[in-house]
Design an enzyme around this catalytic site. Structure first.
Site, PDB file in Angstrom:
ATOM      1  N   GLU A 177       0.915  -1.116  -0.121  1.00  0.00           N
ATOM      2  CA  GLU A 177      -0.040   0.005  -0.113  1.00  0.00           C
ATOM      3  C   GLU A 177       0.849   1.164   0.003  1.00  0.00           C
ATOM      4  O   GLU A 177       1.154   1.855   1.230  1.00  0.00           O
ATOM      5  CB  GLU A 177      -1.016   0.021   1.214  1.00  0.00           C
ATOM      6  CG  GLU A 177      -1.836   1.245   1.222  1.00  0.00           C
ATOM      7  CD  GLU A 177      -2.850   1.237   2.248  1.00  0.00           C
ATOM      8  OE1 GLU A 177      -2.820   0.273   3.323  1.00  0.00           O
ATOM      9  OE2 GLU A 177      -3.469   2.227   2.455  1.00  0.00           O
ATOM     10  N   LYS A 219      -2.454  -2.012  -3.207  1.00  0.00           N
ATOM     11  CA  LYS A 219      -3.540  -1.504  -2.819  1.00  0.00           C
ATOM     12  C   LYS A 219      -3.118   0.273  -2.767  1.00  0.00           C
ATOM     13  O   LYS A 219      -2.383   0.955  -1.977  1.00  0.00           O
ATOM     14  CB  LYS A 219      -3.544  -1.705  -1.040  1.00  0.00           C
ATOM     15  CG  LYS A 219      -4.731  -0.753  -0.375  1.00  0.00           C
ATOM     16  CD  LYS A 219      -5.167  -1.372   0.890  1.00  0.00           C
ATOM     17  CE  LYS A 219      -5.953  -0.524   1.676  1.00  0.00           C
ATOM     18  NZ  LYS A 219      -6.425  -1.017   2.927  1.00  0.00           N
TER      19      LYS A 219
HETATM   20  P1  13P Z   1      -9.371   4.122   4.058  1.00  0.00           P
HETATM   21  O1  13P Z   1     -10.154   3.296   3.022  1.00  0.00           O
HETATM   22  O2  13P Z   1     -10.018   4.630   5.028  1.00  0.00           O
HETATM   23  O3  13P Z   1      -8.420   5.088   3.634  1.00  0.00           O
HETATM   24  O4  13P Z   1      -8.408   3.023   4.761  1.00  0.00           O
HETATM   25  C1  13P Z   1      -7.741   1.969   4.160  1.00  0.00           C
HETATM   26  C2  13P Z   1      -6.465   1.317   4.587  1.00  0.00           C
HETATM   27  O5  13P Z   1      -6.591   0.362   5.191  1.00  0.00           O
HETATM   28  C3  13P Z   1      -5.517   2.470   4.895  1.00  0.00           C
HETATM   29  O6  13P Z   1      -4.558   1.671   5.172  1.00  0.00           O
END
Ligand code: 13P
Length: 343
Positions: A177, A219
């Site tokens: 991510e 992600k």
């Molecule tokens: P949000 O969808 O609230 O941005 O959170 C996703 C997430 O897991 C952030 O690490």
């Protein structure tokens, strides 16, 4: 060693038009959200809320995997069943957040690097024993005057790749991510440039660290104008820009792109995901999925507000938002009926 298992898990996470539910808020983040709604910031309330989520009837119709926090993966329901088992019994794959948060990057004012590599191998072994089949590590990239710097891209990409390699060694699918934050006045074009650069850096490092691309999920953020940018592009323009960016930078071997919501409203997040799938689902090599926290949970948390009497209504709202996003994966999300029937 775990090659086949990693590929199967990664594919299961994005199969059947389902997506991920992030319920891995660290205790301080969870308390910040509770505080806004006047919910007591205690272990008891954190547990009640997580139990509410995990026991939502029918959640598995739209959710393939749930990302837990260290505290939650060790908890049992009031009936003595581990939350992990509750999820697995209805076919939801348990995952775990393993980063230790974004901290100031030395020598780079205004920028952060995510910590948590020390001791990670042992923690991953324990999480796998507790039932986790995938993990999450979030890097944050800030857009600002002169930011991001090359040092910030490189440090975060390197940490993500080291984390991903350790996950695969332990048989866990890494959710990778790199989040370019929405805060600021920057344009959509600037977000495009930064997102492309961030993702290119990440894949270069993943390659160098010998990460199996077929066994990860990316992600990322969607390509969006900053929250304070005077020009806010349409849903279709956001969908086009996001896909153009990822077609340039994300290898076809990656099974799924599961977007974070990042502070968009629940409805906009669904509408943008829907637009991408409606136009590009059959044209891109990866599944266009979701891994939302706020955009799935927020209406439910507001309805619950810490009151046990509201549990059913909150679960209905959670089910509804999860279903909206499954519909969005099929390009059949209807924002009008969402507004009318929604929670
Ligand atoms: P949000 O969808 O609230 O941005 O959170 C996703 C997430 O897991 C952030 O690490």
């Amino acid at each position: 060693m775990y090659k086949q298992q990693l590929i199967e898990t990664a594919n299961s996470l994005v199969a059947a038009d389902k997506g991920l539910l992030a319920m891995d808020e660290s205790t301080p983040t969870c308390h910040k959200r509770f505080e806004k709604l006047g919910i007591p910031q205690t272990q008891e309330y954190r547990f009640a809320y997580r139990e509410l989520i995990a026991t939502t009837p029918g959640l598995n119709e739209s959710i393939s995997g749930a990302i837990l926090y260290d505290e939650t993966i060790r908890q049992q329901t009031s009936k003595g069943i581990p939350l992990v088992s509750v999820l697995m019994n209805c076919g939801i794959i348990p995952g775990i957040k393993v980063d230790a948060g974004a901290k100031a990057l030395a020598g780079h004012p205004g920028e952060k690097v995510t910590e948590g590599l020390d001791g990670l191998r042992d923690r991953l072994t324990e999480y796998a024993q507790l039932g986790a089949q995938f993990a999450k590590w979030r890097a944050v990239i800030t857009i600002g005057a002169g930011l991001p710097t090359p040092g910030c891209y490189a440090a975060n990409a390197h940490a993500l790749a080291r984390y991903a390699a350790l996950c695969q060694e332990a048989g866990l699918v890494p959710i990778v991510e790199p989040e370019v934050l929405m805060d600021g006045e920057h344009t959509l074009d600037r977000c495009f440039e930064v997102t492309e650069e961030a993702i290119r850096n990440v894949f270069q490092q993943l390659y160098q660290q010998r990460v199996l691309l077929e066994g990860i999920i990316l992600k990322p953020n969607m390509v969006l104008p900053g929250l304070d940018c005077p020009t806010q592009e349409s849903v279709e323009e956001v969908a086009d820009a996001t896909i153009e960016c990822f077609q340039r930078a994300v290898p076809a071997a990656v099974p799924g792109v599961a977007f974070l919501s990042g502070g968009q409203s629940s409805e906009l997040a669904s509408a943008r995901l829907n637009a991408m799938n409606a136009k590009y689902k059959s044209k891109v090599p990866w599944a266009l999925a979701f891994s939302f926290a706020r955009a799935i949970q927020q209406p439910a948390m507001e309805l619950w507000a810490g009151n046990a009497e509201n549990t059913q209504a909150a679960q209905k709202a959670l089910y509804h938002r999860a279903k909206c996003n499954r519909d969005a994966r099929q390009g059949k999300y209807d924002s009008e009926s969402d507004a009318n029937n929604g929670s």
